[in-house]
Design an enzyme around this catalytic site. Sequence first.
Site, PDB file in Angstrom:
ATOM      1  N   HIS A 195     177.024-112.663  49.623  1.00 31.57           N
ATOM      2  CA  HIS A 195     176.092-111.726  48.993  1.00 31.57           C
ATOM      3  C   HIS A 195     174.903-111.443  49.911  1.00 31.57           C
ATOM      4  CE1 HIS A 195     178.163-111.890  45.221  1.00 31.57           C
ATOM      5  NE2 HIS A 195     177.737-113.081  44.859  1.00 31.57           N
ATOM      6  N   TRP A 207     186.521-108.855  42.160  1.00 31.83           N
ATOM      7  CA  TRP A 207     187.659-107.929  42.140  1.00 31.83           C
ATOM      8  C   TRP A 207     188.241-107.746  43.543  1.00 31.83           C
ATOM      9  CZ3 TRP A 207     187.107-101.921  41.699  1.00 31.83           C
ATOM     10  CH2 TRP A 207     188.372-101.344  41.575  1.00 31.83           C
TER      11      TRP A 207
END
Length: 317
Positions: A132, A76
């Site tokens: 990440h 997103w």
Amino acid sequence: MEEKGMAKPKTALADVLEKSMIAADALERKDLIFTYKGTVYPTTLCTPEIFKAMDSFEARRDDVILAGFPKSGTNWFGQILSDLIALAVKNNKNEIHHHSDMPEEFPYLEIGDPEKYERMKKLPPRRLIRTHMAPQNLPESIFKNKAKILLLLRNPKDLAKSYYHFCLVFSPFPSYESWDGFFEDFMAGKVPWGSYFNYLSEWNKYIGSENVMPISFEEVKENTYLGVKKIVEFFEFSLNEEEIHTVVQRSSFQSMKKNSKDTHGAFGDLLFRKGGVSDWRNLFEEKHNLEMDKMYKDHLAATTLGTRLKYEVYCKA
């Protein structure tokens, strides 16, 4: 129709994911993950060779770094940043590079082939780099060269539920026969990219840096315009109000899910499932709540990032 100046749909993401899923289908469950320097990673997406080659990565001061644990909203926010960068580049009259003319690179720093870091040297400014990884595992140049980092936060209960559902459909990650089985591994840091609690604890050490801005999934859900405006100001993008509103409109979950076939190929439905807040209530039982509440209290409650999670608001049973 593609809005003028907006980021164009990419295919590298879908290509790499497709190859990793095909490779994962041929592996035993136990072989889907490996451990590198104490952290678990997915075998068909990351390799020790990639991590070793990553040391050669040289960050630029104008790089746009998006750091977030899996299922914290990196797709997103990646869309938001892609659009902001595309508009900012269009508005910069001194910008001689054209992003659309450059071959794309898989957006996650730690995923791809070891040669990607050499290719990334040719990418024009401003490079959008997602990761990440916990900060201690990132290339030193990101901090030394003072690249700005947008750090994503999401309440751990929603993140865990979203991660569980993703593991059920994404073959490069080990699947689970039950929520209990996944929860046990999640709490022990035995899922890809390790422990979310350790991840936030490590990032908390960098929270005093002016080059790191934490922003939560929940706050941007509640007021996307204010969230995007904060991001614009942090990265010093030259955009007007109309352009900011356009990015906000394009970044709605409904809009991204609708366009996910173009942006992420057949994996759009996997990556954009619900995108909600407090959906964890449909899965957590009292034993799960008690265990996670204790983990939060022991590891994060006293930290700046722990406070930013608004645990009492979003995770109260």
